[in-house]
Write a protein that holds these residues in place. Structure first.
Motif, short mmCIF file in Angstrom:
data_model
loop_
_atom_site.label_atom_id
_atom_site.label_comp_id
_atom_site.label_asym_id
_atom_site.label_seq_id
_atom_site.Cartn_x
_atom_site.Cartn_y
_atom_site.Cartn_z
N UNK A 71 42.95 45.13 110.56
CA UNK A 71 42.29 46.22 109.84
C UNK A 71 43.34 47.23 109.38
N UNK A 72 43.35 47.52 108.10
CA UNK A 72 44.30 48.50 107.57
C UNK A 72 43.74 49.12 106.30
N UNK A 73 44.14 50.33 106.04
CA UNK A 73 43.64 51.02 104.84
C UNK A 73 44.81 51.46 103.98
N UNK A 74 44.63 51.40 102.67
CA UNK A 74 45.69 51.83 101.77
C UNK A 74 45.20 52.93 100.84
N UNK A 75 45.92 54.05 100.84
CA UNK A 75 45.60 55.15 99.93
C UNK A 75 46.82 55.30 99.03
N UNK A 76 46.68 54.76 97.82
CA UNK A 76 47.84 54.69 96.95
C UNK A 76 47.58 55.40 95.62
N UNK A 77 48.57 56.16 95.18
CA UNK A 77 48.47 56.85 93.89
C UNK A 77 49.59 56.35 92.99
N UNK A 78 49.21 55.96 91.79
CA UNK A 78 50.19 55.56 90.79
C UNK A 78 50.39 56.73 89.85
N UNK A 79 51.63 57.21 89.79
CA UNK A 79 51.95 58.35 88.93
C UNK A 79 52.30 57.83 87.53
N UNK A 80 51.46 58.13 86.55
CA UNK A 80 51.70 57.65 85.19
C UNK A 80 52.13 58.79 84.26
N UNK A 81 52.51 59.91 84.87
CA UNK A 81 52.87 61.07 84.04
C UNK A 81 54.17 60.82 83.28
N UNK A 82 54.26 61.45 82.11
CA UNK A 82 55.45 61.31 81.28
C UNK A 82 56.14 62.66 81.23
N UNK A 83 57.43 62.67 81.59
CA UNK A 83 58.19 63.92 81.53
C UNK A 83 59.30 63.78 80.49
N UNK A 84 59.03 64.36 79.33
CA UNK A 84 60.00 64.27 78.24
C UNK A 84 61.11 65.29 78.39
N UNK A 112 56.55 75.48 74.98
CA UNK A 112 55.11 75.21 75.01
C UNK A 112 54.77 73.91 74.27
N UNK A 113 55.44 73.69 73.14
CA UNK A 113 55.16 72.48 72.37
C UNK A 113 55.57 71.23 73.15
N UNK A 114 56.71 71.33 73.81
CA UNK A 114 57.19 70.21 74.64
C UNK A 114 56.22 69.88 75.75
N UNK A 115 55.69 70.93 76.36
CA UNK A 115 54.72 70.76 77.45
C UNK A 115 53.46 70.05 76.95
N UNK A 119 51.96 66.41 77.98
CA UNK A 119 50.58 66.26 78.46
C UNK A 119 49.86 65.16 77.68
N UNK A 120 50.08 65.17 76.36
CA UNK A 120 49.43 64.16 75.51
C UNK A 120 49.96 62.76 75.86
N UNK A 121 51.28 62.68 76.03
CA UNK A 121 51.89 61.38 76.37
C UNK A 121 51.39 60.88 77.72
N UNK A 122 51.24 61.81 78.67
CA UNK A 122 50.73 61.45 80.01
C UNK A 122 49.30 60.90 79.91
#
Lengths: 117, 225
Positions: free
Chosen positions: B145-158, B163-166, B170-173
């Protein structure tokens, strides 16, 4: 003394690094099985079925540690072939499953029996 | 390195070893029964992601085979489960499962409970929480018995700033998260959680030799990119 400590501790440290970098060879060659099976199940189209059949065909060439196809492979491919109008070939594959993996006798042997009736 | 440095390392090495629990101690049933064949039960889906049950089902086949078990073809067993009214695995999670041994010849069944599976396009994450339970068809006992709590980070950091870059990041993420298939994180969760499973007889190199290996924690938590 200093030399003793270095020799005693360098070995386990080196071993731990070696074990971390060593990749154990897979038991079987899967090619792109996971994606093809997923796409086939998701789309259920003639194209995705054909792509899955091609994938299954590829998997006969095994370069994994065991050198033979994975459990369930012959049964699954055989059943697909049977349902695609290749009954005889399909049954042959299913029989191969039982030969290669006797654990499948009860389940796959039962399916073979029903299909042959 | 000084002598004191070596001594500190020695203490650290042994203290970390002392805390480990071996696989045999963590999963005694697996070593006592040594199941050879495993059938995958349809996942129990507790989330709003309705397709999770069907899509996640086949992903367990490959990692279990690679562990050295005889795994019944998911495509064939699913048809059997549907015809035998066994599609709702929750009915069998705590019930007598000996009949699966008699019908399939399976030594054990693997149940999965999908507790969470969601995408967050703004944060750029896909998160799953899946519980894995292997039960014996001979004794009905839980073997693993085992449990997995996994998060895949798909964020894009250009590299763009201001402000425009941010906004662009956000849009790319959001786009990157939207196009990433949810199944990817499910597969990765399988790989992490089942890496701790004792090996089966078809892993000839490790079979019967992995009992003294260190086991992981009962709940695996992590974030990957």
């Amino acid at each position: 003394m200093r030399r003793f400590f270095f020799s005693v501790f360098s070995v386990p440290f080196l071993l731990s690094f070696v074990s971390c970098t060593m990749q154990e060879k897979a038991l079987y060659s899967w090619y792109d099985y996971d994606n093809a099976a997923y796409k086939y199940q998701k789309e259920l189209t003639d194209n995705s079925k054909a792509a899955f059949m091609t994938q299954m065909d590829k998997m006969e060439k095994q370069r994994g540690q065991r050198g033979i196809v994975p459990p369930g492979y012959n049964a699954e491919y055989g059943f697909l072939l049977y349902n695609s109008g290749q009954a005889e070939k399909g049954l042959q594959y299913m029989k191969k499953e039982v030969e290669l993996y006797p654990e499948s006798q009860l389940f796959i042997g039962g399916i073979i029996k029903r299909l042959e009736q | 390195m000084s002598l004191w440095g070596c001594l500190v390392m020695m203490v650290l090495l042994f203290s970390s070893c002392a805390e480990t629990v071996t696989r045999e101690a963590r999963y005694p049933g697996m070593y006592a029964e040594r199941p050879v064949s495993i059938a995958i039960m349809p996942p129990i889906n507790q989330t709003q992601f309705v397709e999770a049950k069907e899509y996640f089902y086949t992903t367990l086949y490959q990692p279990l085979c690679e562990k050295g078990y005889y795994v019944f073809s998911p495509q064939l067993t699913m048809q059997m489960f549907q015809s035998e009214s066994a599609y709702d695995a929750e009915l069998f999670l705590n019930a007598d499962i000996s009949r699966f041994g008699k019908v399939l010849g399976a030594d054990a069944l693997i149940f999965t409970v999908i507790k969470e599976w969601r995408k967050n396009a703004v944060a750029g994450t896909i998160t799953v929480d899946i519980q894995y339970i292997i039960r014996s068809t001979k004794t009905n006992e839980i073997l693993y018995q085992r449990e997995g709590k996994l998060t895949l980070d798909t964020s894009v950091q250009g590299n763009s700033s201001g402000a425009l870059g941010l906004l662009l990041d956000m849009a790319a993420t959001a786009v990157n998260t939207a196009v990433t298939d949810k199944i990817v994180v499910g597969r990765k969760c399988n790989a992490y959680v089942l890496s701790d499973l004792p090996v089966g007889k078809y892993n000839e190199m490790l079979y019967g030799k992995d009992g003294t290996m260190a086991s992981g924690s009962p709940v695996f938590t992590g974030t990957i990119r």
